[in-house]
Design an enzyme around this catalytic site. Structure first.
Site, short mmCIF file in Angstrom:
data_model
loop_
_atom_site.label_atom_id
_atom_site.label_comp_id
_atom_site.label_asym_id
_atom_site.label_seq_id
_atom_site.Cartn_x
_atom_site.Cartn_y
_atom_site.Cartn_z
N GLU A 17 2.95 3.49 4.12
CA GLU A 17 1.94 3.15 3.14
C GLU A 17 0.57 3.63 3.58
OE1 GLU A 17 -0.94 -0.38 2.25
OE2 GLU A 17 1.03 -1.02 2.92
N GLU A 18 0.28 3.53 4.85
CA GLU A 18 -1.07 3.86 5.33
C GLU A 18 -1.40 5.34 5.26
OE1 GLU A 18 -3.02 1.40 5.65
OE2 GLU A 18 -1.36 0.00 5.52
N ASP A 41 3.90 -7.09 1.80
CA ASP A 41 2.73 -6.48 2.42
C ASP A 41 1.82 -7.56 2.98
OD1 ASP A 41 0.91 -4.53 3.18
OD2 ASP A 41 0.67 -3.69 1.19
#
Length: 131
Positions: free
Chosen positions: A1-2, A24
């Site tokens: 995701e990052e 998350d």
């Protein structure tokens, strides 16, 4: 995701899910310097309403809230004025997938984290928050 939701994008395209729930972390708004999002430590998981990358599908968002209420589990509503989540990658996959995000507070991308202290393990009702 990052690094741009790449993993979730490929996974959602490959799996082609009927529905997606991302897990998350989120920011918090219960410290003197920070007010948004209005999420507090110890007040329950946060159910995403929206962030910069997505508006949670109402059907999924409402199912997460209904499951928490049925189980008697505390939850918070999260509107995040920044950031994004793998839920967006799932939601934007193929022709669109209903998606939402369930988040824990106090654990943004850092070398440390905090969590509310609770005695024992989660009850069976708490474990059922995700329908």
């Amino acid at each position: 995701e990052e690094v741009g939701l790449r993993g979730a994008t490929v996974a959602a395209y490959s799996v082609n899910p009927d529905l997606g729930v991302a897990l998350d972390v989120t920011g918090w708004g219960d410290t003197p310097e920070v007010k948004l999002p209005a999420v507090q430590l110890g007040k329950g998981a946060a159910v995403k309403f929206m962030d910069r990358s997505m508006i949670a599908t109402p059907m999924v968002r409402d199912a997460l809230i209904a499951a928490a209420e049925k189980a008697g589990v505390s939850y918070q509503r999260e509107v995040l004025p920044y950031g994004g989540t793998d839920g967006a990658a799932i939601q934007h996959s193929r022709c669109g997938v209903p998606a939402g995000t369930l988040k824990s507070s106090r654990s943004m991308i850092s070398a440390s984290s905090a969590a509310g202290k609770r005695a024992g393990r989660p009850s069976s009702e708490e474990a059922q928050i995700i329908p």
